[in-house]
Design an enzyme around this catalytic site. Structure first.
Site, short mmCIF file in Angstrom:
data_model
loop_
_atom_site.label_atom_id
_atom_site.label_comp_id
_atom_site.label_asym_id
_atom_site.label_seq_id
_atom_site.Cartn_x
_atom_site.Cartn_y
_atom_site.Cartn_z
N ASN A 1 6.98 -17.45 5.89
CA ASN A 1 6.78 -18.04 4.56
C ASN A 1 6.53 -19.56 4.61
OD1 ASN A 1 9.06 -15.69 2.96
ND2 ASN A 1 6.82 -15.68 2.94
N ASP B 1 10.16 -8.49 -3.18
CA ASP B 1 8.77 -8.96 -3.23
C ASP B 1 8.21 -8.86 -4.65
OD1 ASP B 1 6.52 -10.05 -2.14
OD2 ASP B 1 5.75 -8.19 -1.29
C1 IPE Z 1 8.38 -10.73 2.55
O1 IPE Z 1 7.48 -10.94 1.53
C2 IPE Z 1 9.33 -11.88 2.64
C3 IPE Z 1 10.30 -11.99 1.56
C4 IPE Z 1 10.45 -11.18 0.56
C5 IPE Z 1 11.18 -13.12 1.67
P1 IPE Z 1 6.07 -11.63 1.76
O2 IPE Z 1 5.45 -11.71 0.42
O3 IPE Z 1 6.23 -12.88 2.52
O4 IPE Z 1 5.35 -10.56 2.69
P2 IPE Z 1 3.79 -10.33 2.98
O5 IPE Z 1 3.20 -11.68 3.28
O6 IPE Z 1 3.21 -9.71 1.76
O7 IPE Z 1 3.78 -9.40 4.15
C1 IPE Z 2 8.86 -12.66 -2.92
O1 IPE Z 2 7.86 -12.84 -3.84
C2 IPE Z 2 9.64 -13.92 -2.66
C3 IPE Z 2 9.36 -14.54 -1.38
C4 IPE Z 2 8.53 -14.16 -0.46
C5 IPE Z 2 10.13 -15.72 -1.09
P1 IPE Z 2 6.43 -13.40 -3.46
O2 IPE Z 2 6.43 -14.87 -3.64
O3 IPE Z 2 6.01 -12.93 -2.12
O4 IPE Z 2 5.55 -12.73 -4.58
P2 IPE Z 2 4.11 -12.08 -4.42
O5 IPE Z 2 4.21 -11.10 -3.29
O6 IPE Z 2 3.18 -13.20 -4.12
O7 IPE Z 2 3.86 -11.43 -5.73
MG MG Z 3 5.02 -11.29 -1.44
#
Ligand code: IPE
Ligand code: IPE
Ligand code: MG
Length: 233
Positions: free
Chosen positions: A60, A12
């Protein structure tokens, strides 16, 4: 240092990392992909047997179409860049999650990589793609009920049998879960499988989570005492 057999990572913070340097979120995802290579190579070197990475959750899909398109192209970018290296290091690729709605091109590249690497026996690198734990559990129950109806499975269901209906059935228990970027939640990742895993949270954004950071997490894991409900020896 005790090496976990199976590590799972919620990668993340790509977006927050990019924002901090005034770059688009896609830049964060691109750097995050480069880092998948670094961490996979390091984990393999350390003797980890399975590394499961959360790449795209069933939730997502709520993101803007442009970001989804980019995220969907990432597995193909990763494989095109690093397949030769994965072969050289004996790393096998697998996926969990529903590949059905993944774009054809990405799916093709992925399936070919799974086939090409299938006999590699060092580490297995599992991408959780369009993965959601609740969906996995419900799918497993549905499959089990079908098997019972066809006289192919015994009733009642046991924990051991249920695990065979999960997509992770061929992998060992998860010893260590790492989540980067300091959010303290599972976000629908491997809810059943993480029952007794050690949890490690770090404030470092995924693109900056280096091999040394992985070692730090494993060192902490080594010092934890796992009791599984029992008492200390
Ligand atoms: C979890 O991260 C999913 C992945 C890393 C693929 P998210 O960024 O989607 O999670 P939330 O929305 O903060 O819970
Ligand atoms: C994790 O990074 C990757 C995926 C969820 C695919 P994020 O895109 O969630 O990054 P933040 O949480 O917005 O910083
Ligand atoms: Mg995230």
């Amino acid at each position: 240092m005790k090496i976990p057999q199976h590590i799972a990572i919620i990668m993340d913070g790509n977006g927050r990392w990019a924002k901090k340097q005034n770059r688009p979120r896609s830049f964060g995802h691109y750097q995050g992909t480069e880092n998948v290579r670094n961490i996979a190579i390091k984990a393999n070197e350390l003797g980890v047997k399975v590394l499961t990475l959360y790449a795209f959750s069933t939730e997502n899909w709520k993101r803007p179409a442009e970001e989804i398109d980019f995220l969907m192209s990432i597995p193909a970018i990763f494989i095109e860049r690093f397949l030769a290296e994965l072969m050289e290091k004996g790393i096998r690729i697998k996926t969990i999650g529903d590949l059905e709605p993944i774009p054809e091109k990405t799916k093709k590249v992925l399936l070919r990589a799974i086939e090409t690497t299938k006999d590699n026996s060092n580490m297995t690198l599992v991408f959780a793609l369009n993965y959601g734990s609740r969906k996995e559990i419900v799918n497993g129950i549905n499959k089990y009920v079908e098997d019972v109806n066809n006289n192919c499975a015994p009733y009642p269901l046991t924990e051991e049998l249920f695990e065979k209906y999960l997509e992770t059935s061929e992998f060992p228990e998860i010893d260590l879960l790492i989540r980067t970027s300091l959010d303290y939640r599972l976000s629908n990742f491997l809810l059943w499988q993480l029952s007794y895993s050690e949890l490690y949270f770090t404030d470092i954004y995924w693109p900056q989570f280096t091999g040394d950071e992985l070692v730090k997490a494993i060192e902490e894991f080594s010092n934890r005492q796992r009791r599984f409900g029992g008492l200390n020896e």
